[in-house]
Write a protein that holds these residues in place. Structure first.
Motif, short mmCIF file in Angstrom:
data_model
loop_
_atom_site.label_atom_id
_atom_site.label_comp_id
_atom_site.label_asym_id
_atom_site.label_seq_id
_atom_site.Cartn_x
_atom_site.Cartn_y
_atom_site.Cartn_z
N VAL A 177 0.85 -1.19 0.00
CA VAL A 177 0.00 0.00 0.00
C VAL A 177 0.89 1.24 0.00
O VAL A 177 1.85 1.32 0.76
CB VAL A 177 -0.92 0.00 1.24
CG1 VAL A 177 -1.73 1.29 1.32
CG2 VAL A 177 -1.84 -1.21 1.19
N GLY A 181 -1.54 5.42 2.94
CA GLY A 181 -2.52 4.37 3.13
C GLY A 181 -3.73 4.52 2.22
O GLY A 181 -3.79 5.40 1.36
N GLU A 183 -8.06 4.37 2.30
CA GLU A 183 -9.32 4.30 3.03
C GLU A 183 -10.46 4.48 2.04
O GLU A 183 -10.56 5.52 1.38
CB GLU A 183 -9.41 5.36 4.12
CG GLU A 183 -10.71 5.29 4.91
CD GLU A 183 -10.75 6.28 6.05
OE1 GLU A 183 -11.65 7.15 6.06
OE2 GLU A 183 -9.87 6.19 6.94
N LEU A 193 -12.84 -0.58 3.32
CA LEU A 193 -11.45 -0.97 3.10
C LEU A 193 -10.54 0.07 3.71
O LEU A 193 -10.53 1.23 3.29
CB LEU A 193 -11.16 -1.11 1.61
CG LEU A 193 -9.74 -1.57 1.24
CD1 LEU A 193 -9.53 -3.02 1.67
CD2 LEU A 193 -9.50 -1.43 -0.25
N GLN A 194 -9.79 -0.30 4.73
CA GLN A 194 -8.86 0.60 5.40
C GLN A 194 -7.53 -0.11 5.59
O GLN A 194 -7.44 -1.07 6.35
CB GLN A 194 -9.43 1.05 6.75
CG GLN A 194 -10.77 1.77 6.64
CD GLN A 194 -11.29 2.23 7.99
OE1 GLN A 194 -10.70 3.09 8.64
NE2 GLN A 194 -12.41 1.65 8.42
N LEU A 195 -6.53 0.34 4.86
CA LEU A 195 -5.21 -0.30 4.88
C LEU A 195 -4.13 0.75 5.10
O LEU A 195 -4.04 1.71 4.33
CB LEU A 195 -4.95 -1.03 3.56
CG LEU A 195 -5.89 -2.19 3.18
CD1 LEU A 195 -5.61 -2.64 1.76
CD2 LEU A 195 -5.75 -3.34 4.17
N HIS A 200 1.01 -5.95 2.74
CA HIS A 200 -0.18 -6.65 3.24
C HIS A 200 -0.39 -7.92 2.44
O HIS A 200 -0.05 -8.00 1.26
CB HIS A 200 -1.43 -5.78 3.09
CG HIS A 200 -1.42 -4.53 3.91
ND1 HIS A 200 -1.94 -4.47 5.19
CD2 HIS A 200 -0.93 -3.30 3.64
CE1 HIS A 200 -1.80 -3.25 5.66
NE2 HIS A 200 -1.18 -2.52 4.75
N LEU A 202 -3.61 -10.00 1.36
CA LEU A 202 -5.05 -9.82 1.32
C LEU A 202 -5.76 -11.10 0.89
O LEU A 202 -5.33 -11.77 -0.05
CB LEU A 202 -5.43 -8.70 0.35
CG LEU A 202 -4.79 -7.33 0.60
CD1 LEU A 202 -5.30 -6.32 -0.42
CD2 LEU A 202 -5.06 -6.85 2.02
N GLU A 206 -10.97 -8.60 0.28
CA GLU A 206 -10.17 -7.38 0.36
C GLU A 206 -9.33 -7.18 -0.89
O GLU A 206 -9.12 -6.05 -1.33
CB GLU A 206 -9.26 -7.42 1.60
CG GLU A 206 -9.92 -6.98 2.88
CD GLU A 206 -8.91 -6.72 3.97
OE1 GLU A 206 -9.08 -5.75 4.72
OE2 GLU A 206 -7.94 -7.50 4.08
N PHE A 210 -9.24 -3.85 -3.01
CA PHE A 210 -8.00 -3.12 -3.16
C PHE A 210 -7.67 -2.85 -4.63
O PHE A 210 -7.23 -1.78 -5.00
CB PHE A 210 -6.86 -3.90 -2.52
CG PHE A 210 -5.51 -3.27 -2.73
CD1 PHE A 210 -5.10 -2.21 -1.94
CD2 PHE A 210 -4.66 -3.73 -3.72
CE1 PHE A 210 -3.87 -1.61 -2.15
CE2 PHE A 210 -3.43 -3.14 -3.93
CZ PHE A 210 -3.03 -2.07 -3.14
#
Length: 439
Positions: A177, A181, A183, A193-195, A200, A202, A206, A210
């Motif tokens: 990411v 980030g 959001e 979706l909050q990364l 990450h 996934l 997700e 993403f």
């Protein structure tokens, strides 16, 4: 990524739901479409391959939308064509050309015009992504033949109902990411979706969300480039034990959401070549048609990146090579030395945090030079319109997988770099210039 536009009578929320499917359609196309060929789902056409000979054929692979009869309510009959909130367009269209162990994938942007633009005909009806709804898979195949000038031997059209399960079956997706980030919260569409920035892993749901996010990837071309990188990672797993274990899940969709006229024996001929498959991706080059959102194919550029005769490569390559070393083993220094010995005078190395993303060679327009590096390193070659490389530049990403596939570079990495290489930036943790976050 895909534009958030309103569909006929559906409003922006339904369009948003369609947009969520964009990456999933692409993944479904390559994985489920391939297995549809293997299983012989649907009616078939005559084989386009000769037993005992290297397979040579083209297949159109397209992903079609789930159709909705009401807001957020998929139709019970996914094959119905009337009473829909939005027609089932194909926002992902690819022409796959197989020649022995060489597999080339040409992504066709959804807004590509079929044939010369006609100002007296409806604009949307001329786009390639509307052909499936108006005339079925046969019409879509004819449109792709018109656009590319290639014969389409067979087609595979898949739905995206089970995309998340396919990603999960293949082990999920490793992504990075970008700074700041991501959001994306849309309660109406059920999106949360909050990364934070960084690496990450996934799972399916997700991962699909993403890969829908526009942030950092720009327009439809950026989305296509972004998806190539993710597909490169996932395609590598399909040849592993994990890929074989995923077959029951993937094959579970066959017969429920797959339309094909392919010969069931087509992929059987590929089996002797699976260990040597050479995968390359390209995007159909286009020009804007003034006053519309439609795109006209640029045939001169298409011939340069999709022609059967490879472009010549000079003995002393006049191209800059930007290496992002995310191998975790310092292999970038070894690659720099090896390329220097082969005549590459301008090689720069940036060290990045170790990444599980797939090693790859990528370029915008220097296809011949990228192809030469791809052959040399035995890595997938990705051509695109929005990769962060300049004209005269080819990028190489070394992920953790390079510790196995390019392990011979380790011996070279331990020796002092030449002066030209030593001057190149090698700051640990520097932001990689190639594949943006999410490949």
């Amino acid at each position: 990524m895909t534009r958030m536009t309103s569909g006929a009578g559906g409003g922006p929320r339904i369009a948003g739901l369609r947009a969520l499917q964009a990456f999933g359609l692409t993944l479904s196309c390559l994985s489920l479409g391939g297995f549809a060929l293997l299983s012989g789902a649907g009616r078939t056409v005559a084989s386009t391959v000769t037993p005992g000979a290297a397979p040579q054929f083209t297949v159109l692979i397209a992903g079609r939308d789930i159709v909705y009869c009401y807001y957020r309510q998929p139709c019970k009959d996914q094959d119905q064509r009337t009473g829909l909130v939005q027609p089932p367009n194909t926002d992902t269209v690819m022409l796959v050309k197989v020649d022995g162990s060489s597999v080339r994938v040409l992504n066709i942007p959804r807004d590509t015009n079929v044939g010369p633009f006609d100002r007296f005909s409806p604009i949307a009806a001329q786009k390639v992504n509307s052909q499936y709804h108006s005339g079925g898979p046969e019409a879509l195949a004819r449109a792709v033949e018109t656009i590319t000038g290639e014969r389409v031997d067979s087609y595979v059209v898949v739905r995206t109902d089970y995309v998340e399960r396919v990603i999960d079956a293949l082990g999920g997706l490793n992504v990075t990411v970008p700074e700041g980030g991501i959001e994306w919260i849309d309660n109406a569409a059920g999106v949360n979706l909050q990364l934070p920035a960084g690496a990450h892993h996934l799972k399916g749901q997700e991962a699909v969300l993403f890969l829908r996010v526009r942030k950092g990837f720009g327009d439809d071309y950026g989305r296509i480039d972004h998806q190539k990188q993710a597909l490169t990672q996932l395609a590598g797993r399909m040849k592993s034990a994990q890929g074989l274990a995923a077959l029951p899940t993937i094959l579970g969709g066959i017969g429920n959401g797959v339309e094909t006229n392919a010969d069931p024996n087509t992929l059987v001929t590929l089996r002797p070549f699976l260990g040597q498959l050479k995968l390359s991706f390209a995007t159909l080059p286009t020009d804007e048609i003034p006053g519309t959102f439609n795109l006209a194919v640029n045939r001169e550029r298409l011939a340069a990146l999709w022609g059967d005769a490879p472009a010549p490569v000079t003995a002393a390559p006049d191209v800059k090579v930007s290496v992002v070393d995310a191998s975790g083993a310092g292999l970038g220094a070894g690659l720099s030395r090896a390329l220097g010995a082969l005549g590459y005078a301008d090689v720069q190395v940036t060290v990045a945090p170790p990444s599980q993303e797939a090693s790859q060679v990528f370029t915008q327009q220097d296809v011949a030079q990228a192809g030469a590096l791809s052959d040399l390193l035995k890595l997938p070659r990705l051509q695109g319109e929005r990769f962060p490389v300049a004209p005269g530049e080819v990028g190489v990403l070394l992920g953790r997988d390079a510790q196995d596939t390019l392990s011979q570079l380790a011996a070279l990495a331990g020796t002092p770099l030449p002066a030209a290489d030593a001057a190149a930036p090698t700051t640990p943790g520097a932001t990689p210039s190639p594949p943006p976050a999410g490949n």
